[in-house]
Every structure is written in structure tokens, then in C-alpha cells.
Design a protein around this motif. Structure first.
Motif, PDB file in Angstrom:
ATOM      1  N   ASN A 198       0.850  -1.177   0.000  1.00  0.00           N
ATOM      2  CA  ASN A 198       0.000   0.000   0.000  1.00  0.00           C
ATOM      3  C   ASN A 198       0.894   1.238   0.000  1.00  0.00           C
ATOM      4  OD1 ASN A 198      -1.842   2.045   0.524  1.00  0.00           O
ATOM      5  ND2 ASN A 198      -3.084   0.780   1.872  1.00  0.00           N
TER       6      ASN A 198
ATOM      7  N   GLU B  41      -0.398   4.537   1.731  1.00  0.00           N
ATOM      8  CA  GLU B  41      -0.251   4.739   3.173  1.00  0.00           C
ATOM      9  C   GLU B  41       1.085   5.386   3.510  1.00  0.00           C
ATOM     10  OE1 GLU B  41      -2.375   4.426   5.948  1.00  0.00           O
ATOM     11  OE2 GLU B  41      -3.692   4.484   4.212  1.00  0.00           O
TER      12      GLU B  41
ATOM     13  N   TRP C 198       1.136   9.082   5.183  1.00  0.00           N
ATOM     14  CA  TRP C 198       1.735   9.293   6.504  1.00  0.00           C
ATOM     15  C   TRP C 198       2.974  10.180   6.427  1.00  0.00           C
ATOM     16  CZ3 TRP C 198      -0.295   9.218  11.006  1.00  0.00           C
ATOM     17  CH2 TRP C 198      -1.434   8.449  11.227  1.00  0.00           C
TER      18      TRP C 198
ATOM     19  N   ASN D 130       1.268  -1.402  -5.895  1.00  0.00           N
ATOM     20  CA  ASN D 130       0.059  -1.259  -5.095  1.00  0.00           C
ATOM     21  C   ASN D 130      -0.829  -2.486  -5.277  1.00  0.00           C
ATOM     22  OD1 ASN D 130      -0.082   1.092  -3.516  1.00  0.00           O
ATOM     23  ND2 ASN D 130      -0.492   2.365  -5.294  1.00  0.00           N
TER      24      ASN D 130
ATOM     25  N   THR E 192      -7.855  -4.059   5.105  1.00  0.00           N
ATOM     26  CA  THR E 192      -6.840  -3.086   4.721  1.00  0.00           C
ATOM     27  C   THR E 192      -7.119  -1.756   5.422  1.00  0.00           C
ATOM     28  OG1 THR E 192      -8.038  -2.072   2.869  1.00  0.00           O
ATOM     29  CG2 THR E 192      -6.862  -4.134   2.406  1.00  0.00           C
ATOM     30  N   SER E 193      -6.311  -0.761   5.128  1.00  0.00           N
ATOM     31  CA  SER E 193      -6.547   0.569   5.691  1.00  0.00           C
ATOM     32  C   SER E 193      -7.839   1.182   5.151  1.00  0.00           C
ATOM     33  CB  SER E 193      -5.357   1.485   5.394  1.00  0.00           C
ATOM     34  OG  SER E 193      -5.158   1.579   4.006  1.00  0.00           O
TER      35      SER E 193
ATOM     36  N   THR F 141      -2.796   7.312  -4.665  1.00  0.00           N
ATOM     37  CA  THR F 141      -1.397   7.570  -4.317  1.00  0.00           C
ATOM     38  C   THR F 141      -0.900   8.830  -5.022  1.00  0.00           C
ATOM     39  OG1 THR F 141      -0.976   5.209  -3.986  1.00  0.00           O
ATOM     40  CG2 THR F 141       0.948   6.614  -4.347  1.00  0.00           C
TER      41      THR F 141
END
Length: 153
Positions: free
Chosen positions: A3, A6, A10, A44, A58-59, A86
Motif C-alpha cells: 500500500n 499509506e 503518513w 500497489n 486493509t486501511s 497515491t
């Protein structure tokens, strides 16, 4: 599953002046740069599964939750949706003053390479590293571009 979103999200959060990491406000002081290095060794992938939930957790939750798009997306469809998100995260981070270096490690994938090239702040900020033995030289290159020598007595 991989991923990339993420990591990008972050990284941007940590460098921003907004919660949950408001300490990133210091990056807005004169002479300070916000720099993110985004490294991946994968493409991904959402984790599609042939089960009632459509995926592993998943998130984004499960595929049936519809947070990535249609709850019936194929594996290729979820990858495309994640790539789009993304790229949006990278674009938003760059618009927020974050300088992005991207590194693709040991993955010969044209679409992931294209994604990371677009995410990077420029063509000289993207590195395709087919052999992990060359990774140290890439990070030395990045450090040399980012670091500034300061002499003091």
C-alpha cells in the motif's frame, strides 16, 4: 499486500503543520525543507480475495465497504484505484511544499515506475533500483542533494 498510498499519506502527515503531527509546523520556518523519501519494493495491491468481503482487511476496510471504489473491482481495478489515490496524495503533498524523492526497489513494473516518476518532485527525484546492492549509492545521492554543508567555528 503493498500500500504505497499509506506511506505517502503518513509521510505527508508527519511533514504538515496539521494534526495529528502539528510539530511539522517547524518545517515552515525559513531555511528548513520538507523532504520525503518514498521507497517501495512492490506494486500497489489491495489484497483482493474470493470471499464474501472481497479482500483481506486493509486501511480502507474490506473491498465490500466501497472505500476504494466499486465493491466488485478486480485486482487490476483496485491497483488502478490505489495508484490514482497515491498520485493524489503525492500531488497534495507537493502542493503543501513537500519535496518528494521516490525509490522503486527490485520491481520491474512499468505502471509502478510511472506512478513513482509522477509522484517525485522531478525526474532527478525518481530512482529505479533493480539491485538492492545499489540502494546505498541512491541514498548517498539523495543525501548529497538534500544536505547542505555548514561550516561553523
Amino acid at each position: 499486500s503493498t500500500n504505497i498510498l499509506e506511506g505517502a499519506a503518513w509521510g505527508w502527515r508527519v511533514l504538515s503543520s496539521r494534526e495529528p503531527f502539528s510539530e511539522g509546523a517547524a518545517a515552515g520556518t525559513p531555511g528548513t525543507r520538507k523532504v520525503m523519501v518514498l521507497l517501495t519494493d512492490g506494486t500497489n495491491s489491495f489484497g483482493n480475495l474470493p470471499n464474501a468481503l472481497g479482500s483481506s482487511y486493509t486501511s480502507f476496510g474490506y473491498l465490500v465497504d466501497g472505500r476504494i471504489g466499486s465493491p466488485t473491482l478486480t485486482e487490476a481495478g483496485t491497483t488502478t484505484a490505489m495508484d490514482d489515490k497515491t498520485l493524489a496524495a503525492c500531488t497534495n503533498a507537493k502542493n503543501d511544499g513537500v519535496e518528494i524523492y521516490t525509490v522503486l526497489l527490485e520491481k520491474n513494473n512499468r505502471s509502478t515506475s510511472a506512478l513513482l516518476e509522477k509522484c517525485a518532485s522531478g525526474s532527478d527525484h525518481f530512482f529505479n533500483v533493480p539491485d538492492h546492492a545499489k540502494l546505498k549509492a541512491v541514498f548517498t545521492n539523495i543525501v548529497n542533494k538534500v544536505g547542505k554543508v555548514r561550516l561553523a567555528s
